[in-house]
Design an enzyme around this catalytic site. Structure first.
Site, short mmCIF file in Angstrom:
data_model
loop_
_atom_site.label_atom_id
_atom_site.label_comp_id
_atom_site.label_asym_id
_atom_site.label_seq_id
_atom_site.Cartn_x
_atom_site.Cartn_y
_atom_site.Cartn_z
N GLY A 1 -16.35 12.83 1.48
CA GLY A 1 -15.46 11.46 1.04
C GLY A 1 -15.71 10.44 2.22
O GLY A 1 -14.70 9.48 2.03
N THR A 2 -16.42 10.48 3.11
CA THR A 2 -16.63 9.52 4.14
C THR A 2 -17.95 8.87 4.25
O THR A 2 -19.05 9.80 4.00
CB THR A 2 -15.93 10.08 5.51
OG1 THR A 2 -16.31 8.85 6.56
CG2 THR A 2 -16.88 11.40 6.01
N HIS B 1 -6.44 8.50 12.47
CA HIS B 1 -6.15 7.00 12.21
C HIS B 1 -4.78 6.97 12.12
O HIS B 1 -4.46 5.94 11.39
CB HIS B 1 -7.09 6.49 11.06
CG HIS B 1 -8.62 6.45 11.48
ND1 HIS B 1 -9.46 6.29 10.64
CD2 HIS B 1 -8.90 6.47 12.79
CE1 HIS B 1 -10.61 6.23 11.25
NE2 HIS B 1 -10.51 6.54 12.65
N PRO C 1 -20.57 11.62 -3.53
CA PRO C 1 -21.48 11.20 -4.88
C PRO C 1 -22.51 10.43 -4.44
O PRO C 1 -23.64 10.32 -4.84
CB PRO C 1 -20.42 10.40 -5.66
CG PRO C 1 -19.15 10.00 -5.07
CD PRO C 1 -19.17 10.96 -3.83
N CYS D 1 13.21 -2.28 14.56
CA CYS D 1 13.40 -1.13 15.46
C CYS D 1 14.75 -0.73 15.40
O CYS D 1 15.57 -1.54 15.66
CB CYS D 1 12.48 -1.29 16.74
SG CYS D 1 13.04 0.10 17.63
N ARG E 1 0.95 -1.13 0.09
CA ARG E 1 0.02 -0.21 -0.07
C ARG E 1 0.97 1.10 0.13
O ARG E 1 0.70 2.15 -0.64
CB ARG E 1 -1.02 -0.10 1.40
CG ARG E 1 -1.89 -1.17 1.27
CD ARG E 1 -3.01 -1.04 0.40
NE ARG E 1 -2.68 -1.58 -0.97
CZ ARG E 1 -2.55 -2.99 -1.18
NH1 ARG E 1 -2.83 -3.80 -0.04
NH2 ARG E 1 -2.36 -3.26 -2.47
N CYS F 1 7.76 1.38 17.50
CA CYS F 1 8.28 0.01 18.10
C CYS F 1 7.18 -0.78 18.56
O CYS F 1 6.42 -0.34 19.49
CB CYS F 1 9.15 0.39 19.11
SG CYS F 1 10.01 -1.30 19.68
P1 NAD Z 1 -15.06 4.47 3.11
O1 NAD Z 1 -14.47 3.78 2.02
O2 NAD Z 1 -15.93 3.63 4.28
O3 NAD Z 1 -16.24 5.50 2.53
C1 NAD Z 1 -15.69 6.32 1.39
C2 NAD Z 1 -16.60 7.17 0.78
O4 NAD Z 1 -16.07 8.24 -0.13
C3 NAD Z 1 -17.91 6.58 0.41
O5 NAD Z 1 -19.01 7.35 1.00
C4 NAD Z 1 -18.01 7.13 -1.06
O6 NAD Z 1 -19.33 7.40 -1.68
C5 NAD Z 1 -17.08 8.39 -1.10
N1 NAD Z 1 -16.53 8.61 -2.25
C6 NAD Z 1 -15.94 8.07 -3.36
N2 NAD Z 1 -15.63 8.66 -4.36
C7 NAD Z 1 -15.49 9.91 -4.05
C8 NAD Z 1 -15.36 11.22 -4.49
N3 NAD Z 1 -14.44 11.19 -5.72
N4 NAD Z 1 -15.28 12.26 -3.88
C9 NAD Z 1 -15.97 12.16 -2.69
N5 NAD Z 1 -16.51 11.00 -2.04
C10 NAD Z 1 -16.12 9.88 -2.53
O7 NAD Z 1 -14.13 5.81 3.73
P2 NAD Z 1 -14.02 6.11 5.22
O8 NAD Z 1 -15.34 6.77 5.52
O9 NAD Z 1 -12.83 7.35 5.21
O10 NAD Z 1 -13.56 5.19 6.28
C11 NAD Z 1 -12.72 4.26 5.85
C12 NAD Z 1 -11.56 4.03 6.97
O11 NAD Z 1 -10.47 3.21 6.40
C13 NAD Z 1 -10.96 5.27 7.42
O12 NAD Z 1 -11.18 5.29 8.80
C14 NAD Z 1 -9.44 5.34 7.04
O13 NAD Z 1 -8.60 5.53 8.19
C15 NAD Z 1 -9.10 4.09 6.28
N6 NAD Z 1 -8.89 4.25 4.85
C16 NAD Z 1 -7.89 5.40 4.46
C17 NAD Z 1 -7.79 5.38 3.22
C18 NAD Z 1 -6.64 6.54 2.75
O14 NAD Z 1 -6.03 7.11 3.76
N7 NAD Z 1 -6.80 7.21 1.64
C19 NAD Z 1 -8.33 4.68 2.25
C20 NAD Z 1 -9.24 3.71 2.52
C21 NAD Z 1 -9.32 3.43 3.85
#
Ligand code: NAD
Length: 252
Positions: free
Chosen positions: A194-195, A122, A221, A155, A74, A130
């Site tokens: 975007g969450t 997060h 979206p 570490c 990743r 460590c």
């Molecule tokens: P989630 O995957 O649960 O939700 C993603 C959301 O983004 C969805 O509601 C979706 O409709 C929306 N989305 C998709 N494309 C989009 C766009 N172009 N613009 C706006 N919105 C868009 O993600 P979450 O709610 O952040 O929870 C996932 C957990 O997993 C988090 O706590 C995070 O720590 C971790 N995570 C992080 C990453 C990263 O760092 N990029 C990636 C995946 C997961």
């Protein structure tokens, strides 16, 4: 863009222009256009693997090499990604006094776009710590090595295994991040971008902000668990909608 969305863009720009304290909460969707897979859905982050087999202290204790192999991959993928227009707009807004950004993302793209003082709920995939919490180590530090020559990486202080500096399922969110995020709910505009708002306590921040009198809005979206409770919903991808809002602000 539909007329209804244009009206919402104008409405949000008006609120932002008048606000002295703005808080934005971001999730995986904000990085989707950069090519970082979101957590849920097809092509999602886990790709057929169960999250609890990778992102828990128990999984790491059982097989640190295999958990690290996943994180190492990743990290390599994310290193190839670049911030998109949504990160850039938020970085521009972050130069306003009273602006705070809380993110659930671990990818570091907000920082790479130039946002300082990001409240990371997060942790960061670029941090390590460590696993044995040896006395000579700070709790977390940054290490950009991609790929690590040895997994798990050792570490540098005690030779035991390092762990990724992310918050795993079942772990507590760092106290300073919680404190700063809760303080950030005292604001004039609280924007959720975007969450899916399924992960708590991050999802509860918008509700807390509304309770404190903030105007609340969402850019996504798809409808989310929060949509019905917010003042304004802007259905669309963050990289397009935030760009529109930023232009509307500039045109004022
Ligand atoms: P989630 O995957 O649960 O939700 C993603 C959301 O983004 C969805 O509601 C979706 O409709 C929306 N989305 C998709 N494309 C989009 C766009 N172009 N613009 C706006 N919105 C868009 O993600 P979450 O709610 O952040 O929870 C996932 C957990 O997993 C988090 O706590 C995070 O720590 C971790 N995570 C992080 C990453 C990263 O760092 N990029 C990636 C995946 C997961």
């Amino acid at each position: 863009m539909t007329d209804a969305l244009e009206e919402s863009v104008a409405a949000l720009a008006e609120r932002l222009a008048a606000a002295s304290r703005i808080t934005v909460l971001t999730g995986a969707g904000v990085s989707a256009a950069s090519g970082v897979p979101t957590y849920r859905g097809s092509g999602g982050l886990w790709r057929g693997r169960r999250a609890e087999d990778i992102a828990t202290p128990e999984a790491f204790a059982a097989d640190p090499g295999s958990v690290w192999a996943w994180y190492d991959e990743r990290r390599a993928e994310i290193a190839r990604c670049v911030p998109n227009r949504a990160h850039e707009v938020l970085a521009t807004w972050s130069r306003r006094p009273g602006f705070r950004l809380v993110t659930q993302n671990v990818d570091g793209l907000h920082e790479r776009a130039g946002t300082e003082g990001v409240i990371r709920f997060h942790g960061s995939i670029w941090d390590v710590g460590c696993w044995d919490r040896c006395a000579a180590s700070p709790r977390r530090w940054r290490d950009d090595t991609v790929p690590f020559p040895e997994l798990p990486p050792p570490c540098p202080h005690c030779g035991g295994p390092l762990r990724p500096g992310v918050v795993w399922f079942g772990e507590v969110i760092p106290g300073d991040a919680i404190e700063r995020a809760v303080a950030a709910t005292a604001c004039d505009v609280f924007l959720v971008v975007g969450t899916s708002a399924q992960v708590h306590p991050a999802a509860g921040l918008a509700v807390e902000a509304a309770r404190s009198g903030a105007f609340t809005a969402e850019v996504n979206p798809d409808a989310t668990a929060l949509s019905a409770a917010l003042d304004l919903v802007l259905p669309g991808p963050a990289e397009e909608v935030l760009d529109r809002v930023d232009r509307a602000l500039a045109d004022r």
